[in-house]
Design a protein around this motif. Sequence first.
Motif, PDB file in Angstrom:
ATOM      1  N   THR A  67       1.305  -0.769  -0.228  1.00 59.33           N
ATOM      2  CA  THR A  67      -0.283  -0.199  -0.204  1.00 59.33           C
ATOM      3  C   THR A  67       0.512   1.320   0.091  1.00 59.33           C
ATOM      4  O   THR A  67       1.302   2.061  -0.045  1.00 59.33           O
ATOM      5  CB  THR A  67      -1.147  -0.360   1.397  1.00 59.33           C
ATOM      6  OG1 THR A  67       0.128  -0.919   2.180  1.00 59.33           O
ATOM      7  CG2 THR A  67      -1.883  -1.073   1.583  1.00 59.33           C
ATOM      8  N   PRO A  76      -4.084  -2.751  -5.676  1.00 57.21           N
ATOM      9  CA  PRO A  76      -2.174  -1.859  -5.463  1.00 57.21           C
ATOM     10  C   PRO A  76      -2.108  -0.239  -6.970  1.00 57.21           C
ATOM     11  O   PRO A  76      -1.622   0.521  -6.105  1.00 57.21           O
ATOM     12  CB  PRO A  76      -0.796  -2.608  -5.525  1.00 57.21           C
ATOM     13  CG  PRO A  76      -2.060  -4.439  -5.399  1.00 57.21           C
ATOM     14  CD  PRO A  76      -3.460  -3.566  -6.138  1.00 57.21           C
ATOM     15  N   ALA A 102      -3.455   2.809  -5.708  1.00 55.58           N
ATOM     16  CA  ALA A 102      -2.511   3.089  -4.330  1.00 55.58           C
ATOM     17  C   ALA A 102      -1.462   3.778  -4.986  1.00 55.58           C
ATOM     18  O   ALA A 102      -0.685   5.207  -5.424  1.00 55.58           O
ATOM     19  CB  ALA A 102      -2.677   2.468  -3.288  1.00 55.58           C
TER      20      ALA A 102
END
Length: 389
Positions: free
Chosen positions: A206, A231, A234
């Motif tokens: 993250t 992912p 982020a």
Amino acid sequence: MKPLLSSLAALLLLTTAACGDTASSDDSTLKVGAILSLTGNYAPLGSEDKKAVELAVQQINSAGGLLGRQIELLTRDDKSQPEQSVLSFNELRGSDVVAVIGSPFSNSALATLPQVDRGKIPYVSLTPADEQVNPVHPNVFVVPATSATYADRILQYYQAQGFTKIAVAHDSRSSYANAGTAGMKSKAAQYGVTLVADEEFQTTTTEFSAVLNHVKASGAQALTVWSTGAPAVAFAKQYATAGVGLPLMFTGSQASTLWLKPTGAAAEGVFVASSIAVVGDALPAGPQKSAIEELSKPFTSQYGYPPPQFAADGYTGVKLLAAAVTKANSADPEKIRAAFEGLELVTPNGSYKYTATDHAGLTADHISINVVKGGQFVATDWAKSKLAK
């Protein structure tokens, strides 16, 4: 004697009726299995596949079905777990399916390959992992452009932009991401490109500050990220505030509102490679655009948004299977498998041509390089010039 004869006659009648019912049940529908990730990390992929698979089946059934029979879709959830995909395949195999449409999760598909090889049932894969077709598995036919094919198209674009130094970041636990990175490494030199950085992360990562700092210091002129699932959201958000200052490129796994919406303003200006189905409006009128509209119009009408990459894969997978069944003129799995080899079909994803030595069937010409503008995927001028051909 009459009671005995009557009893025998009744028994014979019941037996005949029972046999007839069984045959009728077996022949009344054409069973097709679908293993999709409907829960777990990859549910955003599988849920879109499911919508489009069901749409394609509905369209075919409304038009009379296949071989005069309605398609009966048997859907199983692999729960984003490779071992569950294997169990699902074995269950479907025992249900007399003529073929299985496989998981969009690369790790699940690869785990299932040994069972497919033994089961000798056509497996129409919705994941682009290169290991499925290199080497060729006789019963596996891949729908999305493979990771290596995406890598080739992205490198073509970089070459056209005059980029010679590229950074890559990839999810080291994803077969799709590993194959895409390997493809870029193997093909870079032929496009005059050098990979100056290769940063790894994991599906659970993250925080990407270390990755971004390394890329920033690498001297790269652009960054390609190979990732599936959470992912990528982020990463894009952190990239937008990190001041890296390089063009950022994602791949087909992000060609969806499921990435676009949660990423929000951070997606603006980001490049995303995708199936041409995602930017069908950029294509000239013709069979290819018509094939895309057969999916996009009813899908958008039903769900309120255009079909993402995964929906195009699911819909195309059903269309390819239907064409193979029609070509084989048989529900026999081996005859369907043989029909796939030599099959040519225009679909929302592009024009496929499977052969005995090519079970991928789709070339880099059917991948578009897009940029996010106003919250939408828009084909770049470079892509438009290529797609116009």
